[in-house]
Design a protein around this motif. Structure first.
Motif, mmCIF file in Angstrom:
data_model
loop_
_atom_site.group_PDB
_atom_site.id
_atom_site.type_symbol
_atom_site.label_atom_id
_atom_site.label_comp_id
_atom_site.label_asym_id
_atom_site.label_seq_id
_atom_site.Cartn_x
_atom_site.Cartn_y
_atom_site.Cartn_z
ATOM 1 N N ALA A 102 0.831 -1.208 0.000
ATOM 2 C CA ALA A 102 0.000 0.000 0.000
ATOM 3 C C ALA A 102 0.863 1.254 0.000
ATOM 4 C CB ALA A 102 -0.935 -0.006 1.211
ATOM 5 N N PHE A 103 1.915 1.263 0.798
ATOM 6 C CA PHE A 103 2.814 2.415 0.807
ATOM 7 C C PHE A 103 3.516 2.579 -0.537
ATOM 8 C CE2 PHE A 103 2.968 2.108 5.593
ATOM 9 C CZ PHE A 103 2.345 3.331 5.805
ATOM 10 N N ALA A 104 3.910 1.480 -1.144
ATOM 11 C CA ALA A 104 4.576 1.543 -2.442
ATOM 12 C C ALA A 104 3.642 2.116 -3.504
ATOM 13 C CB ALA A 104 5.070 0.161 -2.847
ATOM 14 N N ARG A 105 2.388 1.729 -3.471
ATOM 15 C CA ARG A 105 1.418 2.253 -4.443
ATOM 16 C C ARG A 105 1.173 3.738 -4.254
ATOM 17 N NH1 ARG A 105 -3.274 -1.166 -6.636
ATOM 18 N NH2 ARG A 105 -4.076 0.941 -6.626
ATOM 19 N N ARG A 106 1.296 4.212 -3.032
ATOM 20 C CA ARG A 106 1.072 5.637 -2.746
ATOM 21 C C ARG A 106 2.329 6.471 -2.956
ATOM 22 N NH1 ARG A 106 -1.918 3.932 2.567
ATOM 23 N NH2 ARG A 106 -3.974 3.481 1.713
ATOM 24 N N GLY A 107 3.427 5.838 -3.289
ATOM 25 C CA GLY A 107 4.662 6.572 -3.537
ATOM 26 C C GLY A 107 5.478 6.851 -2.291
ATOM 27 N N ALA A 108 5.170 6.201 -1.191
ATOM 28 C CA ALA A 108 5.918 6.377 0.060
ATOM 29 C C ALA A 108 6.964 5.270 0.148
ATOM 30 C CB ALA A 108 4.977 6.343 1.254
ATOM 31 N N GLY A 109 8.033 5.425 -0.633
ATOM 32 C CA GLY A 109 9.039 4.375 -0.761
ATOM 33 C C GLY A 109 9.735 4.011 0.535
ATOM 34 N N VAL A 110 10.055 5.006 1.347
ATOM 35 C CA VAL A 110 10.744 4.731 2.613
ATOM 36 C C VAL A 110 9.852 3.918 3.536
ATOM 37 C CG1 VAL A 110 11.749 5.799 4.671
ATOM 38 C CG2 VAL A 110 12.204 6.777 2.414
ATOM 39 N N TRP A 111 8.579 4.276 3.594
ATOM 40 C CA TRP A 111 7.655 3.534 4.447
ATOM 41 C C TRP A 111 7.379 2.144 3.904
ATOM 42 C CZ3 TRP A 111 6.062 3.864 9.251
ATOM 43 C CH2 TRP A 111 6.334 5.044 9.925
ATOM 44 N N ALA A 112 7.384 2.010 2.597
ATOM 45 C CA ALA A 112 7.219 0.687 1.995
ATOM 46 C C ALA A 112 8.391 -0.207 2.375
ATOM 47 C CB ALA A 112 7.107 0.808 0.479
ATOM 48 N N LEU A 113 9.588 0.333 2.270
ATOM 49 C CA LEU A 113 10.787 -0.429 2.640
ATOM 50 C C LEU A 113 10.775 -0.781 4.124
ATOM 51 C CD1 LEU A 113 13.574 -1.549 1.815
ATOM 52 C CD2 LEU A 113 14.504 0.694 2.381
ATOM 53 N N TYR A 114 10.478 0.195 4.973
ATOM 54 C CA TYR A 114 10.453 -0.038 6.420
ATOM 55 C C TYR A 114 9.399 -1.082 6.790
ATOM 56 C CZ TYR A 114 9.893 0.800 11.413
ATOM 57 O OH TYR A 114 9.789 0.643 12.769
ATOM 58 N N SER A 115 8.230 -1.009 6.170
ATOM 59 C CA SER A 115 7.178 -1.972 6.461
ATOM 60 C C SER A 115 7.566 -3.378 6.013
ATOM 61 C CB SER A 115 5.873 -1.555 5.781
ATOM 62 O OG SER A 115 5.399 -0.354 6.334
ATOM 63 N N GLY A 116 8.159 -3.462 4.839
ATOM 64 C CA GLY A 116 8.593 -4.770 4.344
ATOM 65 C C GLY A 116 9.678 -5.386 5.199
ATOM 66 N N LEU A 117 10.655 -4.574 5.572
ATOM 67 C CA LEU A 117 11.728 -5.077 6.433
ATOM 68 C C LEU A 117 11.210 -5.460 7.813
ATOM 69 C CD1 LEU A 117 14.679 -2.675 5.545
ATOM 70 C CD2 LEU A 117 14.449 -5.094 4.952
ATOM 71 N N SER A 118 10.292 -4.674 8.345
ATOM 72 C CA SER A 118 9.710 -4.990 9.652
ATOM 73 C C SER A 118 8.961 -6.314 9.602
ATOM 74 C CB SER A 118 8.763 -3.881 10.111
ATOM 75 O OG SER A 118 9.476 -2.702 10.366
ATOM 76 N N ALA A 119 8.227 -6.548 8.531
ATOM 77 C CA ALA A 119 7.500 -7.807 8.383
ATOM 78 C C ALA A 119 8.471 -8.981 8.292
ATOM 79 C CB ALA A 119 6.609 -7.753 7.147
ATOM 80 N N GLN A 151 11.300 -14.498 20.714
ATOM 81 C CA GLN A 151 9.906 -14.082 20.815
ATOM 82 C C GLN A 151 9.805 -12.606 21.185
ATOM 83 O OE1 GLN A 151 7.769 -15.442 24.233
ATOM 84 N NE2 GLN A 151 5.841 -15.592 23.091
ATOM 85 N N ARG A 152 10.560 -12.192 22.184
ATOM 86 C CA ARG A 152 10.515 -10.797 22.625
ATOM 87 C C ARG A 152 11.033 -9.841 21.557
ATOM 88 N NH1 ARG A 152 10.887 -14.096 26.722
ATOM 89 N NH2 ARG A 152 9.840 -13.650 28.686
ATOM 90 N N LEU A 153 12.065 -10.247 20.835
ATOM 91 C CA LEU A 153 12.574 -9.407 19.757
ATOM 92 C C LEU A 153 11.538 -9.260 18.642
ATOM 93 C CD1 LEU A 153 16.288 -10.603 19.525
ATOM 94 C CD2 LEU A 153 15.453 -8.378 20.318
ATOM 95 N N GLY A 154 10.842 -10.322 18.323
ATOM 96 C CA GLY A 154 9.792 -10.259 17.307
ATOM 97 C C GLY A 154 8.647 -9.358 17.723
ATOM 98 N N VAL A 155 8.200 -9.518 18.955
ATOM 99 C CA VAL A 155 7.126 -8.666 19.463
ATOM 100 C C VAL A 155 7.585 -7.207 19.505
ATOM 101 C CG1 VAL A 155 5.748 -8.138 21.514
ATOM 102 C CG2 VAL A 155 5.973 -10.499 20.729
ATOM 103 N N GLY A 156 8.810 -6.986 19.921
ATOM 104 C CA GLY A 156 9.355 -5.619 19.955
ATOM 105 C C GLY A 156 9.416 -4.997 18.567
#
Length: 81
Positions: A4-21, A49-54
């Motif tokens: 969704a971020f990539a489609r809206r042109g928010a490349g940094v947020w798209a990258l951050y969201s993908g890496l976070s996932a 587990q704690r690192l993933g939740v964090g």
């Protein structure tokens, strides 16, 4: 959300969201393997587990902060009762 971020042109947020996932899923599977009694991961399963939740909470907090800032910028000229 990365898509969704990539489609809206928010490349940094798209990258951050993908890496976070990816980080969340990696930690989730490491924790699952440890809780499943994998001899190499059983001692550190709780840590993974704690690192993933964090990582998930950090992304969620950053997303909420972004939304709040956008709403302030959008509503800057409007009066609130």
């Amino acid at each position: 959300m990365a898509y969704a971020f990539a489609r809206r042109g928010a490349g940094v947020w798209a990258l951050y969201s993908g890496l976070s996932a990816a980080v969340f899923l990696a930690f989730f599977f490491l924790a699952g393997a440890g809780f499943g009694q994998d001899p190499e991961l059983v001692a550190t399963a709780g840590l993974w587990q704690r690192l993933g939740v964090g990582a998930g909470w950090l992304w969620l907090a950053a997303l909420a902060l972004r939304q709040r800032r956008q709403e302030r910028f959008t509503n800057a000229g409007q009066r609130t009762p």
